[in-house]
Motif scaffolding. Structure first.
Motif, PDB file in Angstrom:
ATOM      1  N   GLY A  30     -40.243 -74.524 -28.764  1.00  0.00           N
ATOM      2  CA  GLY A  30     -40.018 -73.388 -27.883  1.00  0.00           C
ATOM      3  C   GLY A  30     -38.613 -72.818 -27.877  1.00  0.00           C
ATOM      4  O   GLY A  30     -38.317 -71.916 -27.081  1.00  0.00           O
ATOM      5  N   PHE A  31     -37.760 -73.299 -28.759  1.00  0.00           N
ATOM      6  CA  PHE A  31     -36.394 -72.787 -28.804  1.00  0.00           C
ATOM      7  C   PHE A  31     -36.307 -71.546 -29.695  1.00  0.00           C
ATOM      8  O   PHE A  31     -37.041 -71.430 -30.680  1.00  0.00           O
ATOM      9  N   SER A  32     -35.397 -70.650 -29.337  1.00  0.00           N
ATOM     10  CA  SER A  32     -35.054 -69.534 -30.213  1.00  0.00           C
ATOM     11  C   SER A  32     -34.001 -70.025 -31.192  1.00  0.00           C
ATOM     12  O   SER A  32     -32.945 -70.519 -30.783  1.00  0.00           O
ATOM     13  N   VAL A  33     -34.283 -69.914 -32.481  1.00  0.00           N
ATOM     14  CA  VAL A  33     -33.405 -70.480 -33.500  1.00  0.00           C
ATOM     15  C   VAL A  33     -33.042 -69.417 -34.536  1.00  0.00           C
ATOM     16  O   VAL A  33     -33.914 -68.692 -35.017  1.00  0.00           O
ATOM     17  N   VAL A  34     -31.766 -69.355 -34.871  1.00  0.00           N
ATOM     18  CA  VAL A  34     -31.287 -68.478 -35.939  1.00  0.00           C
ATOM     19  C   VAL A  34     -30.676 -69.370 -37.017  1.00  0.00           C
ATOM     20  O   VAL A  34     -29.784 -70.174 -36.735  1.00  0.00           O
ATOM     21  N   GLY A  88     -28.865 -66.060 -26.589  1.00  0.00           N
ATOM     22  CA  GLY A  88     -29.413 -67.315 -26.107  1.00  0.00           C
ATOM     23  C   GLY A  88     -30.062 -68.184 -27.156  1.00  0.00           C
ATOM     24  O   GLY A  88     -30.853 -69.074 -26.834  1.00  0.00           O
ATOM     25  N   SER A  89     -29.715 -67.981 -28.419  1.00  0.00           N
ATOM     26  CA  SER A  89     -30.334 -68.741 -29.507  1.00  0.00           C
ATOM     27  C   SER A  89     -29.511 -69.964 -29.899  1.00  0.00           C
ATOM     28  O   SER A  89     -28.305 -70.021 -29.672  1.00  0.00           O
ATOM     29  N   ILE A  90     -30.198 -70.912 -30.502  1.00  0.00           N
ATOM     30  CA  ILE A  90     -29.528 -72.008 -31.192  1.00  0.00           C
ATOM     31  C   ILE A  90     -29.227 -71.522 -32.601  1.00  0.00           C
ATOM     32  O   ILE A  90     -30.126 -71.070 -33.306  1.00  0.00           O
TER      33      ILE A  90
END
Length: 216
Positions: A30-34, A88-90
């Motif tokens: 569920g994380f936003s990841v770049v 708000g991304s990792i």
């Protein structure tokens, strides 16, 4: 919460492969990841990457190399990393400032403090909050590269074995000096073990940060 996490290691450490696996798993959670890389990640920095890693550029001076890395890092930071963090991304970055410290500062002999000063100007206060260092014997890493026919062979890959051992020494020195930020991953293990160790380290880091932010 947003986090800047960089993956580091010598040539053939497997960090790039594991980064993609980590991104997929974190997204499943569920994380936003770049995901991104250095040098590169955006058009201008990729153009600089082509200059730095071109095997024909054997005349490149060590200080020129260091400055090019810092320039690419600055553009990459302002164009991709900062916007991702603000959203708000990792951010999982394949190499960051530690690479310059180990390769140019230590292995090239330019001095870690000198290289840090150049890069401090480039990144302001955007240091990684967590660094995974994929440790592998250079002989093992370079042997992997020789077996991987799909991987690009760049100017750093064909450096002397002595140079690659110096890079490893540089990373281990950084680890000893920054144990609160840098975590060692034994990259000589099987891929599934390396991935599991890296994932556990990141998840534990996130849980600790979240607990600190919300102690209740």
């Amino acid at each position: 919460m947003s986090y800047l996490i960089n993956l580091e290691g010598g040539e053939g450490s497997g960090k790039s492969t594991v980064l993609k696996m980590l991104a997929d798993e974190l997204k499943e959670k569920g994380f936003s990841v770049v995901c991104t890389r250095e040098p590169g990640g955006i058009d201008i920095a990729e153009q600089i990457r082509n200059v730095i890693l071109n095997r024909e550029n054997t005349a490149m001076d060590a200080r020129t190399e260091a400055l090019l890395y810092a320039a690419a890092r600055r553009q990459h930071l302002v164009e991709k990393i900062i916007p991702a963090l603000e959203a708000g991304s990792i951010v999982l970055c394949d190499r960051y400032i530690d690479s310059s410290l180990a390769y140019q500062g230590y292995a090239r002999g330019l001095g870690m403090e000198e290289i840090f000063a150049i890069n401090k100007f480039a990144i302001d206060d955007y240091m990684p909050e967590l660094t995974l260092y994929f440790d592998v014997n250079p002989k093992v890493g370079l042997a992997r590269i020789e077996r991987d026919t799909d991987r690009e062979i760049n100017r750093l890959d064909v450096e002397s074995m002595k140079f690659h051992y110096k890079v490893r020494e540089g990373y281990l020195l950084l680890l000893s000096q920054n144990s609160e930020r840098i975590r060692l991953i034994n990259a000589e293990n099987e891929l599934d073990i390396v991935f599991a160790d890296a994932l556990e380290t990141i998840v534990r880091f996130i849980e600790e940060r979240q607990a600190t932010a919300d102690p209740s």
